[in-house]
Write a protein that holds these residues in place. Sequence first.
Motif, PDB file in Angstrom:
ATOM      1  N   HIS A 114      31.510 -14.082  36.271  1.00 24.17           N
ATOM      2  CA  HIS A 114      31.790 -13.422  34.990  1.00 24.17           C
ATOM      3  C   HIS A 114      30.749 -12.367  34.625  1.00 24.17           C
ATOM      4  CE1 HIS A 114      34.240 -13.020  31.400  1.00 24.17           C
ATOM      5  NE2 HIS A 114      35.051 -13.938  31.894  1.00 24.17           N
ATOM      6  N   LEU A 115      29.873 -12.034  35.566  1.00 23.67           N
ATOM      7  CA  LEU A 115      29.045 -10.835  35.384  1.00 23.67           C
ATOM      8  C   LEU A 115      29.899  -9.701  35.951  1.00 23.67           C
ATOM      9  CD1 LEU A 115      25.564 -12.145  36.604  1.00 23.67           C
ATOM     10  CD2 LEU A 115      26.531 -12.196  34.297  1.00 23.67           C
ATOM     11  N   ASP A 116      30.247  -8.747  35.118  1.00 22.90           N
ATOM     12  CA  ASP A 116      31.257  -7.783  35.550  1.00 22.90           C
ATOM     13  C   ASP A 116      30.831  -6.909  36.721  1.00 22.90           C
ATOM     14  OD1 ASP A 116      32.766  -8.797  33.335  1.00 22.90           O
ATOM     15  OD2 ASP A 116      33.957  -6.962  33.524  1.00 22.90           O
ATOM     16  N   ARG A 117      29.523  -6.622  36.833  1.00 22.55           N
ATOM     17  CA  ARG A 117      29.150  -5.785  37.975  1.00 22.55           C
ATOM     18  C   ARG A 117      29.384  -6.535  39.292  1.00 22.55           C
ATOM     19  NH1 ARG A 117      24.478  -7.907  36.093  1.00 22.55           N
ATOM     20  NH2 ARG A 117      22.846  -8.421  37.560  1.00 22.55           N
TER      21      ARG A 117
ATOM     22  N   HIS B 176      41.180  -7.560  30.623  1.00 22.99           N
ATOM     23  CA  HIS B 176      40.841  -7.929  32.002  1.00 22.99           C
ATOM     24  C   HIS B 176      41.184  -6.783  32.940  1.00 22.99           C
ATOM     25  CE1 HIS B 176      39.443 -10.727  34.945  1.00 22.99           C
ATOM     26  NE2 HIS B 176      39.576 -11.769  34.169  1.00 22.99           N
ATOM     27  N   SER B 177      40.771  -5.577  32.559  1.00 23.75           N
ATOM     28  CA  SER B 177      40.999  -4.366  33.337  1.00 23.75           C
ATOM     29  C   SER B 177      39.686  -3.614  33.414  1.00 23.75           C
ATOM     30  CB  SER B 177      41.961  -3.422  32.618  1.00 23.75           C
ATOM     31  OG  SER B 177      43.148  -4.067  32.295  1.00 23.75           O
ATOM     32  N   SER B 178      39.189  -3.404  34.626  1.00 25.43           N
ATOM     33  CA  SER B 178      37.931  -2.698  34.797  1.00 25.43           C
ATOM     34  C   SER B 178      36.920  -3.251  33.777  1.00 25.43           C
ATOM     35  CB  SER B 178      38.145  -1.191  34.637  1.00 25.43           C
ATOM     36  OG  SER B 178      36.932  -0.510  34.879  1.00 25.43           O
ATOM     37  N   TRP B 179      36.206  -2.380  33.047  1.00 28.78           N
ATOM     38  CA  TRP B 179      35.186  -2.880  32.130  1.00 28.78           C
ATOM     39  C   TRP B 179      35.618  -2.818  30.663  1.00 28.78           C
ATOM     40  CZ3 TRP B 179      29.324  -2.017  33.352  1.00 28.78           C
ATOM     41  CH2 TRP B 179      29.013  -2.649  34.573  1.00 28.78           C
ATOM     42  N   SER B 180      36.916  -2.712  30.407  1.00 30.82           N
ATOM     43  CA  SER B 180      37.345  -2.553  29.012  1.00 30.82           C
ATOM     44  C   SER B 180      37.058  -3.777  28.145  1.00 30.82           C
ATOM     45  CB  SER B 180      38.823  -2.171  28.937  1.00 30.82           C
ATOM     46  OG  SER B 180      39.575  -2.934  29.824  1.00 30.82           O
TER      47      SER B 180
ATOM     48  N   GLY C 238      47.031 -12.552  32.618  1.00 28.57           N
ATOM     49  CA  GLY C 238      46.474 -11.234  32.321  1.00 28.57           C
ATOM     50  C   GLY C 238      45.599 -10.450  33.285  1.00 28.57           C
ATOM     51  N   PRO C 239      44.853 -11.054  34.245  1.00 31.77           N
ATOM     52  CA  PRO C 239      43.948 -10.207  35.026  1.00 31.77           C
ATOM     53  C   PRO C 239      44.683  -9.111  35.814  1.00 31.77           C
ATOM     54  CG  PRO C 239      44.085 -12.409  35.978  1.00 31.77           C
ATOM     55  CD  PRO C 239      44.771 -12.472  34.652  1.00 31.77           C
ATOM     56  N   GLU C 240      44.150  -7.895  35.712  1.00 33.78           N
ATOM     57  CA  GLU C 240      44.837  -6.721  36.266  1.00 33.78           C
ATOM     58  C   GLU C 240      45.013  -6.823  37.774  1.00 33.78           C
ATOM     59  OE1 GLU C 240      43.958  -2.833  34.750  1.00 33.78           O
ATOM     60  OE2 GLU C 240      43.808  -1.982  36.758  1.00 33.78           O
ATOM     61  N   ASN C 241      46.246  -6.670  38.193  1.00 32.20           N
ATOM     62  CA  ASN C 241      46.657  -6.655  39.595  1.00 32.20           C
ATOM     63  C   ASN C 241      46.436  -7.997  40.294  1.00 32.20           C
ATOM     64  OD1 ASN C 241      47.013  -4.058  38.788  1.00 32.20           O
ATOM     65  ND2 ASN C 241      46.017  -3.095  40.538  1.00 32.20           N
TER      66      ASN C 241
ATOM     67  N   GLY D 148      46.266   3.013  23.530  1.00 37.39           N
ATOM     68  CA  GLY D 148      45.123   3.696  24.120  1.00 37.39           C
ATOM     69  C   GLY D 148      45.600   4.735  25.112  1.00 37.39           C
ATOM     70  N   SER D 149      44.646   5.263  25.887  1.00 39.29           N
ATOM     71  CA  SER D 149      45.030   6.349  26.789  1.00 39.29           C
ATOM     72  C   SER D 149      45.075   5.915  28.256  1.00 39.29           C
ATOM     73  CB  SER D 149      44.067   7.529  26.612  1.00 39.29           C
ATOM     74  OG  SER D 149      42.750   7.073  26.729  1.00 39.29           O
ATOM     75  N   TYR D 150      44.795   4.647  28.517  1.00 38.58           N
ATOM     76  CA  TYR D 150      44.921   4.158  29.896  1.00 38.58           C
ATOM     77  C   TYR D 150      45.433   2.717  29.889  1.00 38.58           C
ATOM     78  CZ  TYR D 150      40.157   2.699  28.634  1.00 38.58           C
ATOM     79  OH  TYR D 150      39.052   2.189  27.985  1.00 38.58           O
ATOM     80  N   GLY D 151      45.888   2.270  31.055  1.00 38.40           N
ATOM     81  CA  GLY D 151      46.483   0.942  31.163  1.00 38.40           C
ATOM     82  C   GLY D 151      45.444  -0.158  30.961  1.00 38.40           C
ATOM     83  N   VAL D 152      45.843  -1.235  30.279  1.00 41.03           N
ATOM     84  CA  VAL D 152      44.950  -2.388  30.091  1.00 41.03           C
ATOM     85  C   VAL D 152      45.756  -3.679  30.227  1.00 41.03           C
ATOM     86  CG1 VAL D 152      43.265  -1.310  28.531  1.00 41.03           C
ATOM     87  CG2 VAL D 152      45.300  -2.402  27.585  1.00 41.03           C
TER      88      VAL D 152
END
Length: 576
Positions: A540-543, A130-134, A97-100, A76-80
Amino acid sequence: MGHHLEIQALLIALLGFMFIGKSQGNVHYYDFVVEEKNFTKLCSTKSILTVNGSFPGPTIRVQKGDTAFVTVHNKGSYGVTIHWHGVKEPRDPWSDGPENITQCPIPPGTSFRQKLAFTSEEGTLWWHAHSSWSRATVHGAILIFPVNQTSYPFPQPHAQETFIIGEWYKGDVQQIITSALASGGEPNSSDAYTINGEPGHFYNCSRETTYHSWVDYGKTYLFRIINSAMNEEHFFGIAHHRLTVVGIDASYTKPFKTSFIVIGPGQTMDVLVTADQPPRQYYIAASPFYDGNAPYDNSTATAILQYKAYTYNQSNSDDKSSSSSRAIPFPMLPALNDSGTAVNFSKRLRSLASKDHPVDVPKNVSRRIFMTVSINVLPCANSNCSGPNGTRLSSSFNNISFRIPKIDILQAYYWNISGVFTGDFPDEPPLYFNFTGDVVNTTMIPSTGTRVIMLDYKEVVEIVWQGTSLVGPENHPLHLHGFSFYVVGIGLGNFNNVSDPLSYNLIDPPLVNTFGLPKNGWVAMRFVADNPGVWYMHCHLDRHTSWGMDTVVIVRDGGTPQTSMLPPPKYLPPCS
Ligand SMILES: *[C@@H]1O[C@H](CO)[C@@H](O)[C@H](O)[C@H]1NC(C)=O
Ligand SMILES: *[C@@H]1O[C@H](CO)[C@@H](O)[C@H](O)[C@H]1NC(C)=O
Ligand SMILES: *[C@@H]1O[C@H](CO)[C@@H](O)[C@H](O)[C@H]1NC(C)=O
Ligand SMILES: *[C@@H]1O[C@H](CO)[C@@H](O)[C@H](O)[C@H]1NC(C)=O
Ligand SMILES: *[C@@H]1O[C@H](CO)[C@@H](O)[C@H](O)[C@H]1NC(C)=O
Ligand SMILES: *[C@@H]1O[C@H](CO)[C@@H](O)[C@H](O)[C@H]1NC(C)=O
Ligand SMILES: *[C@@H]1O[C@H](CO)[C@@H](O)[C@H](O)[C@H]1NC(C)=O
Ligand SMILES: *[C@@H]1O[C@H](CO)[C@@H](O)[C@H](O)[C@H]1NC(C)=O
Ligand SMILES: *[C@@H]1O[C@H](CO)[C@@H](O)[C@H](O)[C@H]1NC(C)=O
Ligand SMILES: *[C@@H]1O[C@H](CO)[C@@H](O)[C@H](O)[C@H]1NC(C)=O
Ligand SMILES: *[C@@H]1O[C@H](CO)[C@@H](O)[C@H](O)[C@H]1NC(C)=O
Ligand SMILES: *[C@@H]1O[C@H](CO)[C@@H](O)[C@H](O)[C@H]1NC(C)=O
Ligand SMILES: [Cu+2]
């Protein structure tokens, strides 16, 4: 003599082989190629991030106790990053896996190999970015079969099928959360829900591709339902068919019959369905369950349960005429905001607690954590943010809105890098008030920080999550990585630490990795901190996660190699 020794050695080798064969299981290898692909839904085409070009992505199939190695190739074009939801990964947070939190994102053009160590899990789990909303489009099922393929604690089903509930946005999901965080307001709602990637009959341009599940009259099926939606919980049912719930989060439950299930993002539920109705088509439906007060997507995704014996012609084809599709029976589902029904459903869940599938509920708690779970607002310069009254929406545990660092917490912990996190998450909220009262103190401003919970190895932990009525009370599906936990108590209102523990279920509480905290209620859960490592805990609600409803649990090493975290893999994605 020599002969004897040889035979003895052979026997030992054979026994050793049988032992290893039993305890280690089989090894599987998967390659996941993260790539963009165009999909057309709701009358428009857009490019989404996928694994191997499919939505939902590929299924991982293992038996209990197996190991899988997944090499994630980011084209892809960004980190995941990819997370194996509900796989406990003993002593190995490096693959979680969760980012950072446990790793930095996998940069485009590179690969990262993760190890999935299956131990006690049996049933259905799933994997997701597990990166932003991907994760909206990057997710798929994990099916964990019994070692003996037929040894379910229920009659062998004729066949099985997986149903993944998803959420489809016409816009770009990364842009939606980025612009919401910039404005301080609610992110745009989704435009559709999906079942196995398809919205179904009640949306424009989706009739032709509606998902069909084919069944034989008289047979019983194991349906595995996964909620991978971003921001809404769901009611799920099949017209005229009763569901028998037999498992949740890869743990067997005492079977019970129901006409619908309640399933939040992050949860999985295994149900048995017998095709015992007059052969024809029936709607399978997933409607949102939302008891808050923000705008939301109130549409309904459908699929079709289709009896094979039913030969249908032009006049009764579900794809040809809308008047006939109205005649396809539709399941009776609760009202979209029916909190009471959702709570009552969750109270029916019980562990199987049989000889073959025993429970091990912690009795002597050594560490109690009382944690408020709130939506908050932060003040905004000139009151010109898009949250209520010009504020910025936020959320918190114990009034701390979590901030994700730029170097992952696992590396910072392992290599003692200072300035990334502090180990001082408090065991109590800063203030006791009428958490679920009508008169709410909306001026309660959360602090911000990267404060984590430190646990000693084998500490026996009880966490009581207390919902609050601040800003927007609603149900929150709370998830803990690295563990399954027993839900020993569920209630409405403020938790009473004298009377409520008296009604705990310590006999057969459900064992889960995600559980819905009722609106203005509480949930008491227990686990033994026997998994050294760094483990994310979040709504687990992403917002809500994006606003700060998250923290981290660090379990310290136990002092021996066998009770300590495994060393890092040779290669880890770099933190920039
Ligand atoms: C994904 O695609 C790659 C490359 O085509 C292939 O080698 C791999 O087996 C696929 N993975 C799955 C899980 O289908
Ligand atoms: C998607 O379609 C657009 C327009 O046809 C095209 O420019 C783009 O390259 C396609 N993307 C992918 C990933 O195929
Ligand atoms: C698997 O389990 C079933 C039911 O418990 C039993 O009848 C069967 O013999 C077992 N098969 C093997 C290969 O162990
Ligand atoms: C959010 O929705 C609004 C109104 O429909 C639209 O104008 C805007 O472009 C959307 N934002 C994103 C990021 O898709
Ligand atoms: C479907 O399209 C029609 C005509 O464009 C529009 O009026 C209607 O609102 C759309 N319905 C949905 C559910 O998007
Ligand atoms: C969904 O919300 C819209 C307004 O946003 C409303 O007009 C409609 O009646 C609602 N539908 C359902 C099924 O609640
Ligand atoms: C659900 O919403 C309806 C109106 O949309 C309202 O009348 C009802 O009181 C709500 N029920 C609950 C349990 O909040
Ligand atoms: C939930 O269960 C309680 C106790 O059995 C009952 O009084 C209540 O009516 C139920 N609520 C709903 C919405 O079914
Ligand atoms: C917004 O202002 C109204 C009127 O002053 C008040 O009732 C409400 O509680 C405020 N909401 C928030 C989230 O501050
Ligand atoms: C908390 O608020 C609720 C709702 O207003 C009320 O019924 C309850 O009595 C209050 N509890 C206390 C301890 O004040
Ligand atoms: C609201 O909470 C703040 C602390 O965040 C406190 O200073 C203030 O006194 C509270 N107001 C009321 C009415 O309880
Ligand atoms: C994670 O850290 C990287 C730098 O290592 C940064 O680019 C990225 O924005 C961070 N992600 C989050 C969610 O903060
Ligand atoms: Cu939440």
